[in-house]
Design a protein around this motif. Structure first.
Motif, short mmCIF file in Angstrom:
data_model
loop_
_atom_site.label_atom_id
_atom_site.label_comp_id
_atom_site.label_asym_id
_atom_site.label_seq_id
_atom_site.Cartn_x
_atom_site.Cartn_y
_atom_site.Cartn_z
N GLY A 81 0.81 -1.22 0.00
CA GLY A 81 0.00 0.00 0.00
C GLY A 81 0.85 1.27 0.00
O GLY A 81 0.49 2.25 -0.64
N ILE A 82 1.97 1.23 0.71
CA ILE A 82 2.85 2.41 0.76
C ILE A 82 3.47 2.64 -0.62
O ILE A 82 3.57 3.78 -1.09
CB ILE A 82 3.94 2.22 1.82
CG1 ILE A 82 3.30 2.19 3.20
CG2 ILE A 82 4.97 3.33 1.76
CD1 ILE A 82 4.25 1.93 4.31
N LEU B 59 -3.55 14.84 5.36
CA LEU B 59 -4.47 13.98 6.12
C LEU B 59 -4.08 12.51 5.97
O LEU B 59 -4.05 11.77 6.97
CB LEU B 59 -5.91 14.20 5.65
CG LEU B 59 -6.59 15.49 6.12
CD1 LEU B 59 -8.00 15.57 5.56
CD2 LEU B 59 -6.63 15.57 7.63
N ALA B 60 -3.79 12.09 4.75
CA ALA B 60 -3.44 10.68 4.51
C ALA B 60 -2.15 10.32 5.24
O ALA B 60 -2.06 9.27 5.90
CB ALA B 60 -3.28 10.43 3.01
N ASP B 79 -0.41 -1.53 6.79
CA ASP B 79 -0.70 -1.33 5.37
C ASP B 79 -1.60 -0.11 5.20
O ASP B 79 -2.32 0.28 6.12
CB ASP B 79 -1.37 -2.57 4.79
CG ASP B 79 -1.15 -2.68 3.28
OD1 ASP B 79 -0.61 -1.72 2.71
OD2 ASP B 79 -1.51 -3.71 2.70
N VAL B 80 -1.55 0.49 4.01
CA VAL B 80 -2.40 1.65 3.74
C VAL B 80 -3.78 1.14 3.35
O VAL B 80 -3.90 0.31 2.44
CB VAL B 80 -1.80 2.49 2.60
CG1 VAL B 80 -2.66 3.72 2.32
CG2 VAL B 80 -0.39 2.92 2.97
N PRO B 81 -4.86 1.61 4.02
CA PRO B 81 -6.20 1.14 3.67
C PRO B 81 -6.55 1.48 2.22
O PRO B 81 -6.11 2.52 1.69
CB PRO B 81 -7.11 1.92 4.63
CG PRO B 81 -6.23 2.41 5.70
CD PRO B 81 -4.87 2.57 5.12
N LEU B 86 -7.69 5.17 -2.57
CA LEU B 86 -8.72 5.70 -3.48
C LEU B 86 -8.88 7.21 -3.28
O LEU B 86 -9.04 7.96 -4.26
CB LEU B 86 -10.05 4.99 -3.24
CG LEU B 86 -10.15 3.57 -3.77
CD1 LEU B 86 -11.46 2.93 -3.35
CD2 LEU B 86 -10.03 3.55 -5.30
N LEU B 87 -8.87 7.64 -2.03
CA LEU B 87 -9.01 9.07 -1.73
C LEU B 87 -7.88 9.87 -2.38
O LEU B 87 -8.13 10.88 -3.04
CB LEU B 87 -8.99 9.28 -0.21
CG LEU B 87 -8.96 10.73 0.25
CD1 LEU B 87 -10.36 11.32 0.19
CD2 LEU B 87 -8.41 10.86 1.65
N LEU B 88 -6.67 9.38 -2.22
CA LEU B 88 -5.54 10.10 -2.81
C LEU B 88 -5.57 10.03 -4.34
O LEU B 88 -5.25 11.01 -5.02
CB LEU B 88 -4.23 9.51 -2.30
CG LEU B 88 -3.65 10.19 -1.06
CD1 LEU B 88 -2.38 9.50 -0.63
CD2 LEU B 88 -3.38 11.66 -1.31
#
Lengths: 155, 109
Positions: A81-82, B59-60, B79-81, B86-88
């Protein structure tokens, strides 16, 4: 063999520490200048560079926090994800650059077309262009920058 | 060997922390150039698209770092949700759309 690896390890530790201290000292005394760290060549600050700076610091500090949390300290695995996050940022930067270059090229084309049209009109009517050549007017002025320097290359 | 690992860890921690503090200080005091950060490069006017991208980024990044600081994260980087990605992605799309809009409008007209 263990003594050798220990000595090598200490040499590396001292070298890394000295290099880090030197870099910090030069940053503090402005021998390494940070004022244009997030600037484009034209002088404007770049949002994408700033974004990279934020992500770099956040990921760097995150890795550090997780490394320090473990005993003994160990480098953590970087989640996909990063990498996706950094990929979006980098991809956006590249696309924005493409748009910028295309826009600059188009503005230049519009400007030269306008200049040619004014010159042709002046020849046809026998009147001097009155210094208007090359300046976008009417609908062109809405999108064309006033001068080539206005069309910066920054994101 | 444990002492050596501790020394290296402390070195890295001090270096990263000092770098973050130094850059943040220079940003806040204006010693680092931020002119034009939120301005459209073609018109020179304030760009809301840039502002929303900057806010989404901050924010992210802040959200993810808070997840890292949470002890429940354990010894792994969280991990990044998917929602955050999607937001970014949406934020970047909006920004790129606003940037390319004048170009598209010119082609249509």
């Amino acid at each position: 063999m263990e003594v050798l690896s220990l000595v090598a390890g200490w040499i590396v530790a001292v070298f890394v520490g000295a290099a880090g201290a030197l870099i910090l000292w030069k940053l503090l005394t402005n021998q390494i200048k940070l004022d244009k760290l997030i600037s484009e060549p034209n002088g404007d600050a770049s949002l994408s560079r700033f974004q990279f700076l934020i992500f770099t610091f956040i990921v760097g500090m995150g890795v550090l926090v997780v490394t320090l949390r473990q005993s003994p300290p160990a480098f953590p695995e970087i989640p996909v994800g990063i990498l996706a996050l950094l990929g979006i940022s980098a991809g956006s930067y590249v696309v924005a650059k493409g748009i910028q270059v295309q826009r600059d090229t188009r503005f230049e084309q519009i400007r030269s077309d306008t200049a040619r049209a004014v010159a042709e009109q002046a020849v046809a009517t026998g009147v001097a262009p009155n210094g208007a050549a090359g300046v976008a007017t009417g609908p062109l002025a809405a999108v064309a920058p006033a001068s080539p320097t206005d069309a910066g290359t920054g994101l | 060997m444990n002492t050596l690992a501790s020394v290296l860890t402390i070195e890295a921690a001090v270096f990263v922390a000092a770098l973050v503090l130094l850059v943040s200080y220079r940003l806040v005091t204006g010693e680092m150039n931020t002119i034009g950060l939120l301005s459209d490069k073609a018109t020179g006017e304030f760009s809301p698209a840039r502002l929303q991208l900057l806010v989404a980024t901050v924010l992210a990044a802040g959200y993810w770092f808070l997840k890292v600081l949470n002890p429940a994260a354990g010894n792994q980087l969280p991990d990044v949700p998917q929602d955050l990605v999607l937001l970014l992605g949406g934020s970047h799309s909006l920004y790129l759309g606003s940037k390319s809009l004048p170009l598209l409008l010119r082609k249509v007209s």
